[in-house]
Design an enzyme around this catalytic site. Structure first.
Site, PDB file in Angstrom:
ATOM      1  N   HIS A  72       0.840  -1.205   0.000  1.00 28.20           N
ATOM      2  CA  HIS A  72       0.000   0.000   0.000  1.00 28.20           C
ATOM      3  C   HIS A  72       0.870   1.248   0.000  1.00 28.20           C
ATOM      4  O   HIS A  72       1.781   1.371   0.808  1.00 28.20           O
ATOM      5  CB  HIS A  72      -0.911   0.015   1.238  1.00 28.20           C
ATOM      6  CG  HIS A  72      -2.142  -0.823   1.077  1.00 28.20           C
ATOM      7  ND1 HIS A  72      -3.308  -0.591   1.764  1.00 28.20           N
ATOM      8  CD2 HIS A  72      -2.383  -1.898   0.286  1.00 28.20           C
ATOM      9  CE1 HIS A  72      -4.217  -1.486   1.417  1.00 28.20           C
ATOM     10  NE2 HIS A  72      -3.678  -2.305   0.527  1.00 28.20           N
ATOM     11  N   TYR A 201      -9.010   5.385   8.026  1.00 30.97           N
ATOM     12  CA  TYR A 201      -9.069   5.693   9.457  1.00 30.97           C
ATOM     13  C   TYR A 201     -10.090   6.808   9.615  1.00 30.97           C
ATOM     14  O   TYR A 201      -9.896   7.902   9.080  1.00 30.97           O
ATOM     15  CB  TYR A 201      -7.700   6.162   9.973  1.00 30.97           C
ATOM     16  CG  TYR A 201      -6.666   5.064  10.063  1.00 30.97           C
ATOM     17  CD1 TYR A 201      -5.919   4.686   8.948  1.00 30.97           C
ATOM     18  CD2 TYR A 201      -6.428   4.403  11.263  1.00 30.97           C
ATOM     19  CE1 TYR A 201      -4.964   3.679   9.039  1.00 30.97           C
ATOM     20  CE2 TYR A 201      -5.464   3.396  11.363  1.00 30.97           C
ATOM     21  CZ  TYR A 201      -4.745   3.038  10.239  1.00 30.97           C
ATOM     22  OH  TYR A 201      -3.790   2.045  10.339  1.00 30.97           O
ATOM     23  N   TYR A 385       4.182   6.286  10.187  1.00 30.53           N
ATOM     24  CA  TYR A 385       3.317   5.170   9.792  1.00 30.53           C
ATOM     25  C   TYR A 385       4.108   4.090   9.045  1.00 30.53           C
ATOM     26  O   TYR A 385       3.941   2.891   9.315  1.00 30.53           O
ATOM     27  CB  TYR A 385       2.145   5.671   8.936  1.00 30.53           C
ATOM     28  CG  TYR A 385       1.052   4.650   8.776  1.00 30.53           C
ATOM     29  CD1 TYR A 385       0.036   4.534   9.728  1.00 30.53           C
ATOM     30  CD2 TYR A 385       1.050   3.757   7.703  1.00 30.53           C
ATOM     31  CE1 TYR A 385      -0.952   3.577   9.612  1.00 30.53           C
ATOM     32  CE2 TYR A 385       0.058   2.793   7.579  1.00 30.53           C
ATOM     33  CZ  TYR A 385      -0.932   2.706   8.535  1.00 30.53           C
ATOM     34  OH  TYR A 385      -1.904   1.749   8.424  1.00 30.53           O
TER      35      TYR A 385
HETATM   36  C1  PHB Z   1      -5.814  -4.637  10.811  1.00 28.11           C
HETATM   37  O1  PHB Z   1      -5.841  -4.879   9.599  1.00 28.11           O
HETATM   38  O2  PHB Z   1      -6.197  -5.474  11.627  1.00 28.11           O
HETATM   39  C2  PHB Z   1      -5.290  -3.320  11.264  1.00 28.11           C
HETATM   40  C3  PHB Z   1      -4.782  -2.444  10.347  1.00 28.11           C
HETATM   41  C4  PHB Z   1      -4.316  -1.209  10.765  1.00 28.11           C
HETATM   42  C5  PHB Z   1      -4.366  -0.871  12.086  1.00 28.11           C
HETATM   43  C6  PHB Z   1      -4.859  -1.767  13.027  1.00 28.11           C
HETATM   44  C7  PHB Z   1      -5.334  -3.005  12.609  1.00 28.11           C
HETATM   45  O3  PHB Z   1      -3.926   0.352  12.480  1.00 28.11           O
END
Ligand code: PHB
Ligand code: APR
Length: 391
Positions: A72, A201, A385
């Site tokens: 990604h 998010y 990130y």
């Molecule tokens: C997940 O895919 O479970 C996942 C992805 C990103 C996050 C937390 C969990 O920040």
């Protein structure tokens, strides 16, 4: 019985360490209190930093991840009812993340370990590290009612937050730092195509939501819920309805719903143990620290601990130098505190806290606006990130 390194715990940290050590010619035994199936039944996050990808490659467990994982280049932030893309790739000079479930990482590591013929004792009971502050540590355990002792050079405590290794460290030599958040994440896994190509998010007045994925046909979604919620009270229908209310109109329209394969509520916590070494026993992964999942750092921190530990042990066995193992705790903790800071910050930014007033919400929205409009703001998010470089 004798081995060089006894590893307690066959989660991703223990399995990765075992494989890396094996590749370096250092023999090891893993003791795991649960069964292999139980370990594989746990659903956890699914975003790998480059550092983790590199270590899986070095361990010889990256083939399926490269075939099936989804690289990604960005994530989306949803707030004020609109989505904004953070271009991770451009903002970090070409870095990206790999979306590949932790369960699959664990399965791949289990497979390469089995192929290499290495010993993992599953359903080992009463595992107990001893004498790690001397030059002759040992670990005892019970299997099928029979008591066993393994003598070793080092013990690696990769046994998670509830493990025995941290609990066995001398109380006067250990300090812990903790923050517990007043909500949890209700997660749902389903065989439905992800609502969007990239992770979303979402900051909403109903609370946080996250749209994640495991593949082109499997999705993972989360809703912020009060800690008092019971998973039994969340039918699939109720989950999907609530998720829709936390999405923008386009995503709401695109969302494909379906029966859940798994649903669970996880509390959110920040936790760090200092130091991470007690004589000849080292803690790694969740045994030493927990982050709230908002920044997807849990597995990545476990991997970088293991990277440092493996490097230090290899140096010790190959050249006799203890420089690497002596620096282990400090090296790990520098990285850990950065990830703790980032995960705490992202959690504070995205969630609805019970004690927040209208002013606090406006401040969150102003910060989100700043992040997406300012190159400095979005770069700061992006570089954390994708993962800060190893120091
Ligand atoms: C997940 O895919 O479970 C996942 C992805 C990103 C996050 C937390 C969990 O920040
Ligand atoms: N004896 C033997 N094994 C134990 C004991 C014990 N007393 N206590 C715990 N274990 C085992 C657990 O059953 C588990 O399989 O140790 C393993 C620890 O694995 P994880 O909890 O997955 O921890 P870790 O390998 O550090 O992985 C970190 O997991 O929680 C996520 O976000 C976190 O992604 C990160 C990853």
């Amino acid at each position: 019985m004798r081995t060089s390194v006894v590893i307690v715990g066959a989660g991703p940290a223990g399995l990765l360490l075992g494989q890396l050590l094996h590749k370096a010619g250092i023999d090891n035994i893993i003791l795991e209190q649960r069964s292999g199936d139980y370990v594989l039944g746990r659903i956890r996050a699914g975003v790998l930093e480059q550092v983790s990808v590199d270590l899986l490659e070095e361990a010889g467990a990256a083939e399926r991840m490269h075939a099936e994982g989804l690289p990604h280049d960005g994530i989306e932030l949803l707030f004020g009812g609109k989505r904004h893309r953070i271009n991770l790739h451009e903002l970090t000079g070409g870095k990206r993340v790999m979306v590949y479930g932790q369960t699959e990482v664990t399965r791949d590591l289990m497979e390469v370990r089995a192929k290499a013929g290495l010993t993992t004792v599953y359903e080992a009971q009463k595992v107990q590290p001893h004498d790690f502050e001397t030059d002759a540590p040992r670990v005892t355990y019970e299997k099928d009612g029979v008591q066993h002792t393994i003598e070793c050079d080092f013990i690696a405590g990769c046994d998670g937050f509830h493990g025995i290794c941290r609990a066995s460290a001398p109380k006067d030599k250990i300090k812990t730092f903790e923050k517990v958040y007043p909500f949890g994440w209700l997660g749902l896994l389903s065989d439905t195509p992800p609502v969007s190509e990239e992770l979303i998010y979402a900051h909403t007045e109903r609370g946080f939501a996250l749209c994640s994925q495991r593949s082109q046909t499997r999705s993972r979604y989360y809703l912020q819920v009060p800690l008092t919620e019971k998973v039994e009270d969340w039918s699939d229908e109720r989950f999907w309805e609530e998720l829709k209310l936390r999405l923008d109109p386009e995503a709401r329209e695109r969302l494909v719903t379906g029966p859940s394969l798994e649903k669970s509520i996880a509390p959110l916590r920040s936790f760090v143990t200092e130091p991470m070494r007690f004589g000849r026993m080292f803690l790694a992964g969740d045994a030493a620290h927990i982050v709230p999942p908002t920044g997807a750092k849990g597995l990545n921190l476990a991997a970088s601990d293991v990277g440092y530990l493996y490097t230090g042990l290899k140096q010790y066995y190959q050249s006799g130098s203890s420089e690497g193992i002596d620096a282990y705790s400090e090296r790990c903790l520098r990285r850990i505190w950065n990830a703790e800071r980032f995960s705490w910050w992202m959690t504070s930014l995205m969630h609805k806290f019970p004690d927040m007033n209208d002013f606090d919400v406006k401040v969150q929205e102003a910060e989100l606006g700043y992040i997406v409009r300012s190159q400095a703001g979005s770069t700061s998010l992006a570089e954390n990130y994708v993962g800060l470089p190893l120091l």
